[in-house]
Design a protein around this motif. Structure first.
Motif, PDB file in Angstrom:
ATOM      1  N   THR A  91       0.837  -1.193   0.000  1.00  0.00           N
ATOM      2  CA  THR A  91       0.000   0.000   0.000  1.00  0.00           C
ATOM      3  C   THR A  91       0.871   1.241   0.000  1.00  0.00           C
ATOM      4  N   CYS A  92       0.238   2.386  -0.322  1.00  0.00           N
ATOM      5  CA  CYS A  92       0.980   3.645  -0.397  1.00  0.00           C
ATOM      6  C   CYS A  92       0.000   4.798  -0.191  1.00  0.00           C
ATOM      7  N   GLU A  93       0.457   5.860   0.548  1.00  0.00           N
ATOM      8  CA  GLU A  93      -0.314   7.092   0.713  1.00  0.00           C
ATOM      9  C   GLU A  93       0.457   8.228   0.084  1.00  0.00           C
ATOM     10  N   ASN A  94      -0.239   9.050  -0.726  1.00  0.00           N
ATOM     11  CA  ASN A  94       0.417  10.175  -1.398  1.00  0.00           C
ATOM     12  C   ASN A  94       0.933  11.177  -0.383  1.00  0.00           C
ATOM     13  N   GLY A  95       2.147  11.721  -0.636  1.00  0.00           N
ATOM     14  CA  GLY A  95       2.684  12.816   0.153  1.00  0.00           C
ATOM     15  C   GLY A  95       2.263  14.160  -0.432  1.00  0.00           C
ATOM     16  N   CYS A  96       2.817  15.255   0.172  1.00  0.00           N
ATOM     17  CA  CYS A  96       2.422  16.609  -0.243  1.00  0.00           C
ATOM     18  C   CYS A  96       3.635  17.389  -0.730  1.00  0.00           C
ATOM     19  N   ALA A  97       4.295  16.847  -1.746  1.00  0.00           N
ATOM     20  CA  ALA A  97       5.404  17.528  -2.422  1.00  0.00           C
ATOM     21  C   ALA A  97       6.408  18.084  -1.424  1.00  0.00           C
ATOM     22  N   ASP A  98       6.597  19.471  -1.418  1.00  0.00           N
ATOM     23  CA  ASP A  98       7.622  20.078  -0.553  1.00  0.00           C
ATOM     24  C   ASP A  98       7.204  20.125   0.916  1.00  0.00           C
ATOM     25  N   PHE A  99       5.945  19.854   1.205  1.00  0.00           N
ATOM     26  CA  PHE A  99       5.475  19.949   2.586  1.00  0.00           C
ATOM     27  C   PHE A  99       5.952  18.762   3.420  1.00  0.00           C
ATOM     28  N   GLY A 100       5.851  17.534   2.825  1.00  0.00           N
ATOM     29  CA  GLY A 100       6.271  16.348   3.567  1.00  0.00           C
ATOM     30  C   GLY A 100       5.378  15.163   3.251  1.00  0.00           C
ATOM     31  N   PRO A 101       5.700  13.986   3.780  1.00  0.00           N
ATOM     32  CA  PRO A 101       4.883  12.794   3.532  1.00  0.00           C
ATOM     33  C   PRO A 101       3.548  12.870   4.236  1.00  0.00           C
ATOM     34  N   ASN A 102       2.698  11.895   3.885  1.00  0.00           N
ATOM     35  CA  ASN A 102       1.374  11.837   4.479  1.00  0.00           C
ATOM     36  C   ASN A 102       1.473  11.790   6.015  1.00  0.00           C
ATOM     37  N   GLY A 103       0.605  12.655   6.719  1.00  0.00           N
ATOM     38  CA  GLY A 103       0.606  12.693   8.179  1.00  0.00           C
ATOM     39  C   GLY A 103       1.483  13.772   8.769  1.00  0.00           C
ATOM     40  N   THR A 104       2.287  14.481   7.966  1.00  0.00           N
ATOM     41  CA  THR A 104       3.140  15.553   8.479  1.00  0.00           C
ATOM     42  C   THR A 104       2.266  16.693   9.028  1.00  0.00           C
ATOM     43  N   ILE A 105       2.568  17.198  10.260  1.00  0.00           N
ATOM     44  CA  ILE A 105       1.827  18.307  10.903  1.00  0.00           C
ATOM     45  C   ILE A 105       2.805  19.443  11.210  1.00  0.00           C
ATOM     46  N   LYS A 106       2.420  20.669  10.837  1.00  0.00           N
ATOM     47  CA  LYS A 106       3.199  21.863  11.171  1.00  0.00           C
ATOM     48  C   LYS A 106       2.260  22.859  11.858  1.00  0.00           C
ATOM     49  N   GLU A 107       2.624  23.285  13.091  1.00  0.00           N
ATOM     50  CA  GLU A 107       1.806  24.218  13.868  1.00  0.00           C
ATOM     51  C   GLU A 107       2.366  25.628  13.784  1.00  0.00           C
ATOM     52  N   GLY A 108       1.461  26.645  13.849  1.00  0.00           N
ATOM     53  CA  GLY A 108       1.854  28.055  13.875  1.00  0.00           C
ATOM     54  C   GLY A 108       2.550  28.495  12.607  1.00  0.00           C
ATOM     55  N   VAL A 109       2.093  28.012  11.468  1.00  0.00           N
ATOM     56  CA  VAL A 109       2.693  28.377  10.186  1.00  0.00           C
ATOM     57  C   VAL A 109       2.107  29.721   9.745  1.00  0.00           C
ATOM     58  N   THR A 110       2.959  30.713   9.418  1.00  0.00           N
ATOM     59  CA  THR A 110       2.501  32.023   8.945  1.00  0.00           C
ATOM     60  C   THR A 110       1.878  31.846   7.574  1.00  0.00           C
ATOM     61  N   ILE A 111       0.640  32.314   7.497  1.00  0.00           N
ATOM     62  CA  ILE A 111      -0.046  32.168   6.221  1.00  0.00           C
ATOM     63  C   ILE A 111      -0.390  33.521   5.593  1.00  0.00           C
ATOM     64  N   GLY A 112      -0.042  34.670   6.314  1.00  0.00           N
ATOM     65  CA  GLY A 112      -0.312  36.011   5.777  1.00  0.00           C
ATOM     66  C   GLY A 112      -0.266  37.073   6.864  1.00  0.00           C
ATOM     67  N   ASP A 113      -0.707  38.298   6.532  1.00  0.00           N
ATOM     68  CA  ASP A 113      -0.730  39.422   7.465  1.00  0.00           C
ATOM     69  C   ASP A 113      -2.136  40.002   7.538  1.00  0.00           C
ATOM     70  N   VAL A 114      -2.499  40.572   8.712  1.00  0.00           N
ATOM     71  CA  VAL A 114      -3.764  41.301   8.872  1.00  0.00           C
ATOM     72  C   VAL A 114      -3.491  42.602   9.631  1.00  0.00           C
ATOM     73  N   SER A 115      -4.370  43.599   9.459  1.00  0.00           N
ATOM     74  CA  SER A 115      -4.230  44.898  10.147  1.00  0.00           C
ATOM     75  C   SER A 115      -5.284  45.005  11.239  1.00  0.00           C
ATOM     76  N   THR A 116      -4.842  45.470  12.406  1.00  0.00           N
ATOM     77  CA  THR A 116      -5.781  45.683  13.519  1.00  0.00           C
ATOM     78  C   THR A 116      -5.679  47.140  13.978  1.00  0.00           C
ATOM     79  N   PRO A 117      -6.820  47.861  14.244  1.00  0.00           N
ATOM     80  CA  PRO A 117      -6.766  49.292  14.619  1.00  0.00           C
ATOM     81  C   PRO A 117      -6.166  49.479  16.022  1.00  0.00           C
ATOM     82  N   VAL A 118      -5.515  50.672  16.201  1.00  0.00           N
ATOM     83  CA  VAL A 118      -4.927  51.047  17.492  1.00  0.00           C
ATOM     84  C   VAL A 118      -5.823  52.128  18.133  1.00  0.00           C
ATOM     85  N   ALA A 119      -6.176  51.957  19.367  1.00  0.00           N
ATOM     86  CA  ALA A 119      -7.016  52.949  20.079  1.00  0.00           C
ATOM     87  C   ALA A 119      -6.114  54.015  20.708  1.00  0.00           C
TER      88      ALA A 119
END
Length: 578
Positions: free
Chosen positions: A474-502
């Motif tokens: 059997t075989c499970e597909n991996g995710c190219a540069d991310f890693g093999p099947n089941g790889t977990i990465k926490e707190g990955v930056t996915i972009g920026d957002v703006s929040t107002p200052v009081a």
């Protein structure tokens, strides 16, 4: 005088053709003409045996110039019997399950019975395929009126048994016939047909006969045996020279080779040597039938050397003894009555008798085949024969050969086929049968797609294709540069957002730029994003800071001296804006 004699020969041939009372065949003269006609009855059975399995009755004692009744087995299938076509020497004899035929002139012929449907089907089937398919029945027959003839094949393949018989003139009665196959095997005493198998090479069969007049006749028959590996596909046991054995001198006579269509398919070259210093060479397309005139009466040996398209190693020679007679010899005359035997009928010789006590000999038994296991679940076809040692001993009043030992000897070993394969996988071993294919992977959790590490492994007669590295079921597909099947990465930056200052004074448009983060997981080739949230501040927004800054503007002094003045201050931000 010669022209007159030739005209007489023609008249006799015409008269013989008319004797049958039906449509004549294409004979070549009074010593080689064939006539036939069907009888009115059809002897058969509904849903009976196929024509190809039927025996031919009445062909064992054909007399030249006399009508002979020929018939198929009474249990032959009616549908095929009604369409049965009889032929000999290329001449049609009749139709049906039983015919009456006349063959004028001595000779050896291939008597064939086929059906109309089979003959019609040959128009759309290659001659080689048709020759190799048993669609009818046939038999070698001898036609004689004075000479004793050996009837049997002149070509065969090794280890196959071939049958030989005697064509006996009507006025001759045999009391014994002793057959010698000239290969060390035991002599055979038999007035009925005998069978024997041979090794490859030129072999001879001899027979010594004694008739009721105590006359001894010795005959020899030659058979060319090809090896099993020759690759020749024609039915060799039916390959003979057909035609007369007695011909008229100074008259064209026709000789043919049987299995003409199959010979053409083999790409065959044929050389005829007529034994009188003349010969002709051609291909199967133009030389399976020849015509020749013997200018002088006498005895000749006619040979046909056949070289199959596979090379000089597959060359065989067929022979016929031909007697050319003058016109006067051909004229019919009275048949003398047989002379009574002056001596008692001799006792047939025991073929198992021996002369010297304690003498030993070794003979070969019959060839047999046996399927045996080989390799992993494979099988091969081997051939064996017994090698028998005999000793000459006394039995009653006679000395006979008595068996002492019998040893099995292997003659050939077949190729091991249908072997299985032992397949090793990550979970253990398993057996693949011959021809079976299984899909395996060199990695169970590749970084990329499973197709990149997939491999088909096929078992072909014990040999596995593909790489030994492919062991995962059997075989499970991996995710190219991310890693093999089941790889977990926490707190990955996915972009920026703006929040107002009081800010303290309610200023607008001042924001903090914050990193947006999430948890990411590789599942069967896809990256799944979850738990999206704000992370650390990338750029902090700054609220303005205000201070009073003095200007150069003053109010008027309240008195000329000792009075007071007011100075103007401005509220400015940290960017010096008012």
């Amino acid at each position: 005088m010669r022209n007159t004699m030739l005209r007489k020969t023609t008249l006799v041939a015409t008269a013989l053709l008319l004797l049958a009372g039906c449509k004549p065949g294409t004979g070549t003269g009074n010593v080689n003409s064939v006539n036939g006609y069907s009888t009115s009855g059809i002897i058969c059975q509904n849903s009976g045996m196929p024509l190809a399995d039927s025996a031919i009755s009445g062909s064992d004692r054909l007399v030249s110039g006399q009508s002979n009744t020929l018939s198929l087995d009474s249990s032959v299938d009616c549908a095929e019997a009604k369409q049965a076509i009889w032929s000999a020497g290329g001449v049609t004899l009749g139709k049906g399950s039983q015919i009456s035929a006349k063959i004028n002139g001595t000779g050896i012929y291939l008597l064939s019975v086929d059906s109309v449907a089979n003959l019609a089907s040959s128009k759309n089937v290659s001659s080689k395929l048709l020759a190799n398919s048993k669609v009818g029945t046939s038999a070698l027959v001898g036609v004689t009126n004075s000479s004793l003839l050996i009837v049997g094949p002149q070509v065969g393949t090794e280890f196959n048994a071939y049958t030989f018989s005697l064509a006996v003139p009507a006025r001759m009665q045999l009391v014994s016939a002793q057959w010698n196959f000239n290969d060390g095997s035991a002599l055979v005493q038999s007035l009925t047909p005998v069978s024997h198998s041979f090794r490859a090479g030129a072999r001879s069969v001899s027979v010594t006969t004694v008739d009721t007049n105590n006359q001894t006749t010795q005959l020899t028959h030659t058979i060319s045996i090809l090896p099993l590996t020759s690759g020749v596909d024609c039915p060799l046991e039916n390959l003979v020279i057909t035609g007369p054995t007695v011909v008229a001198a100074e008259t064209l006579s026709k000789f043919s080779l049987s299995e003409a269509s199959c010979l053409a398919a083999e790409g065959t070259q044929i050389t005829w040597n007529f034994g009188d210093g003349t010969s002709v060479t051609g291909t199967a397309a133009d030389s399976t039938t020849v015509r020749h005139e013997y200018s002088v009466a006498g005895n000749y040996t006619l040979t046909a050397t056949i070289r199959f398209g596979l090379g000089d190693a597959n060359t065989v020679t067929l022979t016929r003894e031909i007697k050319a007679e003058s016109f006067l010899e051909q004229m019919p005359g009275p048949v003398p009555e047989p002379t009574p035997a002056p001596t008692p009928t001799p006792v047939p010789v025991d073929p198992n008798a021996c002369a010297q006590l304690t003498a030993t000999r070794t003979i070969d038994g019959q060839v047999r085949s046996r399927t045996e296991l080989c390799g992993l679940n494979g099988q091969r076809e081997n051939t064996y024969r017994d090698q028998i040692t005999q000793v000459c001993q006394v039995s009653g009043e006679n000395q006979i050969w008595t068996e002492q030992t019998r040893t099995e000897v292997q003659l050939s070993e077949g190729t091991c086929t249908k072997q299985s394969c032992q397949l090793t996988t990550a979970t253990g071993s398993q057996i693949l049968t011959d021809g079976q294919t299984v899909t395996l992977y060199s990695a169970a959790n590749p970084v990329g797609q499973c197709l990149a590490v997939q491999e088909n492994r096929t078992c072909t007669n014990g040999v596995l294709s593909g790489s030994l590295n492919a062991q995962h079921l059997t075989c499970e597909n991996g995710c190219a540069d991310f890693g093999p099947n089941g790889t977990i990465k926490e707190g990955v930056t996915i972009g920026d957002v703006s929040t107002p200052v009081a800010c303290a004074f309610g200023e607008q448009g001042i924001v903090n730029v914050v990193h947006q983060i999430a948890d990411r997981t590789c599942q069967s080739g896809q990256v799944i994003t979850s738990n999206t949230r704000n992370g650390e501040i990338k750029t902090a927004g700054i609220c303005p800071v205000y201070n009073y800054a003095p200007t150069e503007n003053w109010s008027t002094c309240s008195a000329d001296c000792g009075g007071s003045q007011n100075r103007t201050f401005e509220c400015r931000g940290n960017s010096d804006e008012v």
